[in-house]
Write an enzyme that holds these catalytic residues in place. Sequence first.
Site, PDB file in Angstrom:
ATOM      1  N   GLY A 122      26.887  11.467 -29.418  1.00  0.00           N
ATOM      2  CA  GLY A 122      27.320  10.138 -29.848  1.00  0.00           C
ATOM      3  C   GLY A 122      26.187   9.434 -30.573  1.00  0.00           C
ATOM      4  O   GLY A 122      25.038   9.489 -30.126  1.00  0.00           O
ATOM      5  N   ALA A 189       1.086  14.327  -8.903  1.00  0.00           N
ATOM      6  CA  ALA A 189       1.512  14.222  -7.503  1.00  0.00           C
ATOM      7  C   ALA A 189       2.328  12.952  -7.317  1.00  0.00           C
ATOM      8  O   ALA A 189       2.101  12.164  -6.406  1.00  0.00           O
ATOM      9  CB  ALA A 189       0.299  14.239  -6.574  1.00  0.00           C
ATOM     10  N   GLU A 211      -3.742  15.689  -9.651  1.00  0.00           N
ATOM     11  CA  GLU A 211      -3.319  14.313  -9.915  1.00  0.00           C
ATOM     12  C   GLU A 211      -4.480  13.548 -10.549  1.00  0.00           C
ATOM     13  O   GLU A 211      -5.574  13.492  -9.979  1.00  0.00           O
ATOM     14  CB  GLU A 211      -2.872  13.660  -8.595  1.00  0.00           C
ATOM     15  CG  GLU A 211      -2.662  12.159  -8.655  1.00  0.00           C
ATOM     16  CD  GLU A 211      -1.696  11.703  -9.746  1.00  0.00           C
ATOM     17  OE1 GLU A 211      -0.549  12.144  -9.744  1.00  0.00           O
ATOM     18  OE2 GLU A 211      -2.125  10.903 -10.616  1.00  0.00           O
ATOM     19  N   ALA A 327      18.456   6.960 -10.151  1.00  0.00           N
ATOM     20  CA  ALA A 327      19.895   7.087 -10.380  1.00  0.00           C
ATOM     21  C   ALA A 327      20.646   5.853  -9.873  1.00  0.00           C
ATOM     22  O   ALA A 327      21.556   5.350 -10.549  1.00  0.00           O
ATOM     23  CB  ALA A 327      20.407   8.339  -9.690  1.00  0.00           C
ATOM     24  N   HIS A 451      21.767   3.167  20.771  1.00  0.00           N
ATOM     25  CA  HIS A 451      20.732   3.965  21.424  1.00  0.00           C
ATOM     26  C   HIS A 451      21.296   5.314  21.839  1.00  0.00           C
ATOM     27  O   HIS A 451      22.409   5.365  22.363  1.00  0.00           O
ATOM     28  CB  HIS A 451      20.208   3.234  22.666  1.00  0.00           C
ATOM     29  CG  HIS A 451      19.222   4.047  23.442  1.00  0.00           C
ATOM     30  ND1 HIS A 451      17.914   4.219  23.025  1.00  0.00           N
ATOM     31  CD2 HIS A 451      19.365   4.772  24.594  1.00  0.00           C
ATOM     32  CE1 HIS A 451      17.277   4.993  23.896  1.00  0.00           C
ATOM     33  NE2 HIS A 451      18.138   5.342  24.847  1.00  0.00           N
TER      34      HIS A 451
END
Length: 475
Positions: A122, A189, A211, A327, A451
């Site tokens: 599109g 990381a 990292e 997301a 509980h």
Amino acid sequence: MSDSFDVIVIGGGPAGYPAAIRAAQNKLSVACIDEWKNRDGSSAFGGTCLNAGCIPSKALLESSELYHRALHEFAAHGVTLDGVGFDVAAMQKRKGGIVRQMTQGILTLFKGAGVTALTGHGRLLADKKVEFTGHDGAKRTLQAKHVVLASGSEPMALRGVAFDGERIVDSWGALEFGEVPKRLCVIGAGVIGLELGSVWRRLGSETVMLEALEQFLPMADSQLSKEAARHFKKQGLDIRLGAKVSSATVKPDGVHVGYTDAKGAQTLVVDRLIVAIGRRPFTKDLLGDGTGVALDERGFVQVDEQCRTAAADVWAVGDCVRGPMLAHKGKEEGVAVADLIAGHYGHVNYKVIPSVIYTAPEIAWVGQTEEQAKAAGRSTKIGSFPFAASGRAKAMEAGAGFCKVVADAGTDEILGIHIIGPMAGELIAEAVLAMEYSASSEDLQRTIHAHPTLSEAVHEAALAADKRAIDIPNR
Ligand code: FAD
Ligand code: AMP
């Protein structure tokens, strides 16, 4: 088929497909265009999340965690096994089946809601026209009253480190390995790197994570980051901070990864290299001339608080706009935009978007960290509760980690909740709901929690904020 729609959504990932469904629920005529192609050439809705992200990663995390638990935890339960093994091909097949079911499910949902599904590319043109190019190359020009851009994101590449789809891969490639690499390196990381590193580490890879930053998980509350680092180290993830990668070369004995750390230039030789240094917005060939839609300096589609672009009646949602690349954030934006288009109320509360890292233990948080709250000038009170004191967690052999509540010392308003421990990603939902309703820590304290459940840790942490915890000493 009509070429004219009330709403055309470009992108059928977790931001685009909910926008299309909600718009159809709002009695609007809707088309959703998606160009995703799987490795076997098949098309699929669901975007990165369903095809190459959230869902396949969780499928493999679950399988590898079961294997890990069988090896290391079953004995504590008195469950004895006569040897434990695994079959990567079977894990991958299971993962593929889940992905197929979920992605095909979107087509069923579209059918039920009356959304026209179009597979192909599109491109937004001026005046809310959309050029649609099917996968067969046939072009059509469609007209919309409103267009929603939901084109998502793509993995970032590192200069000097070329993907070859085999030895040097992105996160999608890392979810497709057919065998366990003996020596694995993950660059980055962050959330995605840690999840992918965990999968293959649990299955036996010697895993080094490089990292660049000096601080581990800087976006999380520092107590969580420290606790997480401790557990990951115990699991054998070799996380090297302050290690900046600048090159990778495939040689006969493996991939030579060049990086610099405080000691100078280093080289690491591994069988596979995963590059997980972050994602960037994907807007390739999305905008024709004269659309009026603007991109910012980092390539994100520019939008206001309500996801309106600079062009009238053109909206943008999900990873292609500012905000966390998650997301659920994209989904809420998609739904809100579809409601706004229909003239209804639509709103995303950006202050209470939960973050989850699906490692073991799981890590989840919402709202401000203790450091952020203090930096914002809030006077805070803190309540923590360790899962080691939770009967349910002990029964699950999952007593690692804790829940931490950060509340305003004056007003008692909950500012943030931070959890590392079993099912943290599920437990955080209560915290999100509490914060959505601007709850105080007393509200949580006065809410009955069944509980024995893990959720009692949230309850007790809220009580601990006022030194009224029952199941731990109050300090
Ligand atoms: P996408 O999912 O990228 O979808 C966009 C879609 O639009 C794609 O199908 C694309 O092909 C299509 N498209 C783009 N341009 C066009 C065009 N011009 N025409 C037609 N179609 C087009 N997030 C979480 O919240 N939880 C997680 O656990 C999680 N795990 C992840 C794990 C991994 C390994 C990765 C990589 C990501 C993960 N994410 C997770 C992030 C999540 O996948 C993204 O935030 C989410 O997919 C963004 O949704 P989106 O709809 O904006 O974009
Ligand atoms: P995230 O943004 O959560 O996906 O994490 C990506 C991580 O990759 C961040 O923590 C970055 O600091 C890290 N990173 C980016 N570039 C490099 C590099 N060249 N070498 C090592 N780590 C990097």
